[in-house]
Design a protein around this motif. Structure first.
Motif, PDB file in Angstrom:
ATOM      1  N   VAL A  43     -34.504 -62.504  18.606  1.00 37.60           N
ATOM      2  CA  VAL A  43     -34.144 -62.943  19.963  1.00 37.60           C
ATOM      3  C   VAL A  43     -32.660 -62.724  20.231  1.00 37.60           C
ATOM      4  N   LYS A  46     -32.418 -59.022  21.162  1.00 38.84           N
ATOM      5  CA  LYS A  46     -33.113 -58.677  22.417  1.00 38.84           C
ATOM      6  C   LYS A  46     -32.291 -59.184  23.608  1.00 38.84           C
ATOM      7  N   THR A 132     -39.896 -72.128  13.567  1.00 43.49           N
ATOM      8  CA  THR A 132     -40.987 -71.365  14.194  1.00 43.49           C
ATOM      9  C   THR A 132     -42.216 -71.391  13.294  1.00 43.49           C
ATOM     10  N   GLY A 152     -47.727 -60.025   9.250  1.00 40.18           N
ATOM     11  CA  GLY A 152     -46.282 -59.912   9.086  1.00 40.18           C
ATOM     12  C   GLY A 152     -45.798 -60.956   8.099  1.00 40.18           C
ATOM     13  N   ALA A 154     -43.621 -60.543   5.586  1.00 40.63           N
ATOM     14  CA  ALA A 154     -42.344 -60.265   4.909  1.00 40.63           C
ATOM     15  C   ALA A 154     -41.132 -60.472   5.798  1.00 40.63           C
ATOM     16  N   VAL A 157     -39.776 -64.953  10.000  1.00 41.74           N
ATOM     17  CA  VAL A 157     -40.723 -66.052  10.192  1.00 41.74           C
ATOM     18  C   VAL A 157     -41.839 -65.964   9.152  1.00 41.74           C
ATOM     19  N   THR A 175     -50.097 -59.662   5.634  1.00 44.66           N
ATOM     20  CA  THR A 175     -49.925 -58.213   5.718  1.00 44.66           C
ATOM     21  C   THR A 175     -48.460 -57.860   5.484  1.00 44.66           C
ATOM     22  N   THR A 213     -47.126 -62.683  13.841  1.00 48.31           N
ATOM     23  CA  THR A 213     -45.655 -62.664  13.922  1.00 48.31           C
ATOM     24  C   THR A 213     -45.133 -61.259  14.212  1.00 48.31           C
ATOM     25  N   ASP A 215     -45.057 -57.971  16.947  1.00 52.69           N
ATOM     26  CA  ASP A 215     -45.312 -57.571  18.338  1.00 52.69           C
ATOM     27  C   ASP A 215     -46.512 -56.631  18.416  1.00 52.69           C
ATOM     28  N   ILE A 233     -46.559 -65.966  17.932  1.00 51.49           N
ATOM     29  CA  ILE A 233     -45.168 -66.209  18.320  1.00 51.49           C
ATOM     30  C   ILE A 233     -44.621 -65.026  19.101  1.00 51.49           C
ATOM     31  N   ILE A 255     -46.648 -69.883  21.100  1.00 50.48           N
ATOM     32  CA  ILE A 255     -45.649 -70.951  20.969  1.00 50.48           C
ATOM     33  C   ILE A 255     -44.235 -70.391  21.106  1.00 50.48           C
ATOM     34  N   LEU A 256     -43.361 -71.238  21.639  1.00 52.04           N
ATOM     35  CA  LEU A 256     -41.923 -70.946  21.682  1.00 52.04           C
ATOM     36  C   LEU A 256     -41.241 -72.049  20.881  1.00 52.04           C
ATOM     37  N   ARG A 300     -36.950 -53.643  10.023  1.00 58.01           N
ATOM     38  CA  ARG A 300     -37.373 -53.480   8.622  1.00 58.01           C
ATOM     39  C   ARG A 300     -36.892 -54.627   7.735  1.00 58.01           C
ATOM     40  N   VAL A 301     -36.345 -55.668   8.336  1.00 58.84           N
ATOM     41  CA  VAL A 301     -35.746 -56.760   7.555  1.00 58.84           C
ATOM     42  C   VAL A 301     -36.793 -57.454   6.680  1.00 58.84           C
ATOM     43  N   GLY A 303     -37.265 -60.959   4.918  1.00 60.11           N
ATOM     44  CA  GLY A 303     -36.629 -62.273   4.973  1.00 60.11           C
ATOM     45  C   GLY A 303     -35.614 -62.317   6.101  1.00 60.11           C
TER      46      GLY A 303
END
Ligand code: NAP
Length: 313
Positions: A43, A46, A132, A152, A154, A157, A175, A213, A215, A233, A255-256, A300-301, A303
């Motif tokens: 966020v 973005k 989150t 997601g 890795a 979140v 995944t 988690t 998009d 999320i 959820i937010l 690609r982060v 954590g």
């Protein structure tokens, strides 16, 4: 003191700088935190790229929401905290908080004592991501023995959701790319599925709950059975929501995250049992904030990415 500043919408390398501003003064029910470390989140990047509010999420040209540090001053009504206390917070979210600075004012209700087991960098890295994950698992109502699929496992979140769901005794399926499978298993996932492998995704079978988690990503068709709880999320377009509900899923719950010091204290208590440990993808000094944001933007982060404001703490 130093504060991060955006000059407008645009790429990090062009719009991020540091400016000199007055140290803020805590008001009613607020404290002043001498900042040690600040996590970065999608966020942050973005909202920097667009330089506008996202719904209830308030844009500011002085960014930052996550924070860990030591209390430097206590405002009226916040006397439960003392100067020198080691704290962490998701400050004010979704209102602006300006934590990417040497000092930040934080509402007392958003604070928790930082886990003794975590470094300042770890504590600063995770409040938004950890809350989150926590609030998503609360929305699902995860209990021991449930099969939960985390799409997601890795990311910022996801890696905390895997650990928190495991701590609740859930059977976690996550995944991730193959290079990250060993780590995701170490965090507690019983099954880790390569999200590029259609056959492996198709073989998962029905689950009790799905946490999305990533998009633009739907759970595989065979995982959704009547009553499967789905929390996202990242939001889902109405057509995709309708499709999932046609498959039998419970009504989709987007959820937010919101700031919540009491929930952070529960996470800190778990951290001190060793059940949750942040994974740091990278640490950057405040002077390299633009580079840190570019790392988050890579998608690609593993954590969390953290900005270390005070390397001495
Ligand atoms: N609603 C809310 O309150 C809320 C709160 C926090 C975050 N969010 C949103 O949730 C999303 C995730 O946030 P985050 O901080 O966890 O992001 P992040 O840390 O940047 O996520 C990066 C991770 O996602 C993995 N990934 C990418 N595509 C994938 C796929 N198709 N399947 C599985 N894993 C995949 C990447 O792994 P590889 O490198 O292996 O691809 C990488 O490890 C963002 O869109 C963020 O804005 C919403």
């Amino acid at each position: 003191m130093r504060s991060a500043k955006y000059s407008g919408a645009g790429p990090a390398a062009e719009v991020v700088s540091l400016i000199d501003v007055e140290v803020p003064v805590p008001g009613q029910d607020e404290v002043l935190v001498a900042v040690s470390a600040v996590g970065l989140n999608p966020v942050d990047v973005k909202i920097r790229a667009a330089a506008r509010d996202f719904g209830p999420i308030q844009y500011s040209d002085r960014p930052g929401w996550d924070v860990a540090g030591r209390i430097a001053a206590v405002g009226p009504g916040a006397e439960a905290w003392s100067i020198g206390d080691r704290v962490f917070a998701l400050a004010s979210f979704p209102a602006a908080a300006h934590t990417l600075a040497d000092y930040a004012v934080v509402p007392a209700g958003d604070l928790a004592a930082a886990p003794a087991a975590w470094s300042a960098a770890e504590a600063g890295a995770v409040p938004l991501a950890a809350l989150t994950a926590w609030q998503a698992l609360e929305a699902i109502g995860v209990v021991a023995g449930q099969r939960i699929l985390i799409l997601g496992g890795a990311g910022g979140v996801g890696h905390l959701a895997v650990q928190l769901a495991t701590a609740r005794g859930a059977h976690v399926i996550a995944t991730a790319s193959p290079a990250k499978h060993d780590l995701v298993r170490r965090w507690g996932a019983v099954e880790v599925i390569d999200y590029h492998d259609g056959d492996a995704l198709a073989a998962i079978g029905p689950v009790d709950a799905v946490l999305i988690t990533v998009d633009d990503t739907l759970p595989p068709r065979n995982t959704v059975a009547p009553g499967t709880a789905i929390v996202t999320i990242t939001g889902l377009p109405p057509a995709q929501q309708a499709e999932l509900e046609e498959w039998g899923a419970d009504p989709i719950r987007p959820i937010l995250v919101h700031a919540d010091g009491a929930q952070l204290a529960e996470i800190a208590a778990l951290a001190d049992t060793g059940a949750v440990t942040p994974h740091l993808d990278g640490r950057f000094p405040l002077t390299a904030l633009a580079v840190a944001q570019e790392r988050v933007e890579s998608g690609r982060v593993t954590g969390k990415v953290v900005v270390v404001v005070d390397p001495e703490d």
